[in-house]
Motif scaffolding. Structure first.
Motif, mmCIF file in Angstrom:
data_model
loop_
_atom_site.group_PDB
_atom_site.id
_atom_site.type_symbol
_atom_site.label_atom_id
_atom_site.label_comp_id
_atom_site.label_asym_id
_atom_site.label_seq_id
_atom_site.Cartn_x
_atom_site.Cartn_y
_atom_site.Cartn_z
ATOM 1 N N GLY A 2 37.749 33.952 31.243
ATOM 2 C CA GLY A 2 36.556 34.536 30.629
ATOM 3 C C GLY A 2 35.292 34.226 31.402
ATOM 4 O O GLY A 2 34.535 35.140 31.761
ATOM 5 N N ARG B 242 43.673 29.451 33.108
ATOM 6 C CA ARG B 242 43.631 30.282 31.901
ATOM 7 C C ARG B 242 42.283 30.178 31.199
ATOM 8 O O ARG B 242 41.683 31.184 30.818
ATOM 9 C CB ARG B 242 44.751 29.883 30.946
ATOM 10 C CG ARG B 242 44.900 30.798 29.749
ATOM 11 C CD ARG B 242 45.983 30.280 28.810
ATOM 12 N NE ARG B 242 47.266 30.185 29.464
ATOM 13 C CZ ARG B 242 48.134 31.199 29.561
ATOM 14 N NH1 ARG B 242 47.810 32.372 29.074
ATOM 15 N NH2 ARG B 242 49.289 31.033 30.139
ATOM 16 N N GLY B 243 41.770 28.984 31.040
ATOM 17 C CA GLY B 243 40.491 28.814 30.374
ATOM 18 C C GLY B 243 39.321 29.295 31.193
ATOM 19 O O GLY B 243 38.218 29.465 30.661
ATOM 20 N N ASP C 199 35.145 36.791 26.404
ATOM 21 C CA ASP C 199 35.515 35.514 25.790
ATOM 22 C C ASP C 199 36.949 35.130 26.119
ATOM 23 O O ASP C 199 37.239 33.957 26.400
ATOM 24 C CB ASP C 199 35.342 35.590 24.264
ATOM 25 C CG ASP C 199 33.899 35.653 23.843
ATOM 26 O OD1 ASP C 199 33.025 35.263 24.629
ATOM 27 O OD2 ASP C 199 33.628 36.129 22.718
ATOM 28 N N ASP C 200 37.863 36.095 26.077
ATOM 29 C CA ASP C 200 39.289 35.814 26.315
ATOM 30 C C ASP C 200 39.975 37.083 26.787
ATOM 31 O O ASP C 200 40.521 37.844 25.974
ATOM 32 C CB ASP C 200 39.938 35.293 25.033
ATOM 33 C CG ASP C 200 41.330 34.733 25.265
ATOM 34 O OD1 ASP C 200 41.952 35.063 26.308
ATOM 35 O OD2 ASP C 200 41.820 33.962 24.413
#
Length: 411
Positions: free
Chosen positions: A27, A23-24, A404-405
């Motif tokens: 981006g 998940r991290g 970024d996300d």
């Protein structure tokens, strides 16, 4: 991440563990593909520093979001050894950002996808009203029409203006060549027009040369530079921007690198800032036409007139002399900036790119002769390579929240 889109765990613990790790990385992974630095899943794995399984899950989720495509049949890269890797590409039919640019001779709207690819453009207008609200209303209408025609999802909107834009207010402090009032709240006006048009996503506004530098750093002549100096002259005036340690440097309030107001000819023309002989009035298209003894015509932009004169009549002694004069002034300004900033690359846009093409050795010699860093090792001076780089940079502003996300931005 979307559990449905992730592959089954292979030697990395549970599927949930891999998803949480990935998940991290969404981006950073998207930015690597966006900037062309991860053409395959193997490269993505190495750049992210994760296992192949995690990189596969990340790529699969980005594909499920409609942002990239993963080649189902991996192929070996030329000269590579070992098993082939899946190729990664940006989705041709993915979301877009609405980009808008206003300059002294008109405005333009475009839709820009990931990778800096311009998907569609609206015909530019050649008349800029003195009321910024009227201009921005027209440019947003043009962008909204493009979105309706293409049916693309919009992630947000970015605006490039030929003025320093103060942060955090988003006001255009000195739109001198637009006849707009100083301090016009361009970001608020643009955002309000975007909302009124029913366009989703956040709205941004910034200086056009800053955005050109951002686009060139990610997709053009500045790719790979750590400290990149960009100087350009478009239709009027001279602007500059700095990418410092890989990030666009705007200063404490968005006003860094106003290079147009470096003095390069102390007895020269009066400048709008109150000084004399600034780059802004000594090295732009109007200055060149004046130096060459040509009266500017109303038919086409000053930039096009200056470029055409250099490209088509360079053998004319008056034109060649004007080219040399502007190169010397530009080189003097660049040398001063090199002494202060020590960039690893300089890129030039607009008329300055044409001057570089006309006599690259003269410009590089002036910079080397007048700068300490130039004398110890010549700083590469290159031409900008992207068409409409300020438009592409405006789109980068809108794409940044997605980079970024991706999950949060596209929810």
């Amino acid at each position: 991440m979307n559990a449905k889109s992730a592959p089954r765990a292979v030697g990395e613990g549970t599927t949930r563990t891999r998803l949480d790790r990935g998940r991290g990385a969404l981006g950073p992974a998207l930015e690597l593909v966006h900037t062309g630095r991860a053409p395959t899943r193997a490269v993505l794995t190495a750049e992210l520093g994760v296992t192949r399984a995690t990189a596969g899950a990340v790529a699969a989720e980005l594909e499920a979001l409609g942002l990239i495509r993963v080649d189902a049949r991996p192929g070996a890269a030329a000269g590579s050894q070992g098993r082939p890797s899946h190729r990664l590409a940006l989705a041709d039919d993915g979301p877009v950002a609405l980009a808008a640019q206003v300059h002294a001779d008109g405005f333009r709207a475009a839709l820009v996808g990931l990778g800096g690819r311009i998907v569609a453009t609206a015909p530019g207008c050649e008349i800029v009203d003195a009321d910024p609200a009227k201009v921005l209303n027209s440019v947003v209408d043009a962008g909204a029409q493009l979105l309706r025609e293409t049916g693309r999802r919009c992630v947000g909107a970015g605006l490039a203006v030929p003025s320093a834009v103060a942060e955090p207010e988003g006001t255009a402090l000195n739109p001198l060549h637009l006849a707009w009032p100083a301090g016009a709240p361009v970001r608020d006006i643009f955002a309000e027009r975007i909302r009124a048009a029913g366009i989703t996503g956040p709205a941004f506004a910034a200086n056009d040369i800053n955005l050109a530098a951002l686009a060139e750093h990610r997709h053009g002549a500045g790719r790979g530079a750590r400290d990149l100096l960009c100087v350009a002259t478009g239709h009027r005036g001279v602007g500059g921007a700095l990418v410092l340690d890989g990030r666009l440097h705007t200063g404490s309030s968005g006003l860094a690198l106003e290079v147009g107001h470096l003095t390069v000819h102390p007895e020269g023309r009066p400048c709008h800032c109150g000084s004399r002989g600034c780059l802004d009035v000594e090295a732009d298209p109007l200055a060149f036409l004046t130096e060459a003894g040509r009266d500017p015509g109303p038919e086409v932009s000053l930039l096009q007139q200056a470029n055409d004169l250099i490209r088509n009549q360079y053998a004319d002694p008056a034109v060649r002399t004007a080219v040399e004069a502007l190169i010397d002034r530009l080189g003097l300004g660049l040398a001063g900036l090199v002494n202060i900033l020590n960039p690893d690359r300089i890129i030039l846009g607009g008329l300055h790119r044409t001057l570089l093409d006309a006599d690259p050795e003269r410009l590089r010699a002036v910079v080397a002769d007048r700068s300490l860093w130039g004398q110890s090792g010549v700083v590469p001076i290159l031409a900008c390579t992207l068409d409409h780089n300020s438009l592409v940079g405006a789109a980068e502003l809108a794409w940044q929240p997605v980079l970024d996300d991706p999950l949060a931005a596209l929810a």
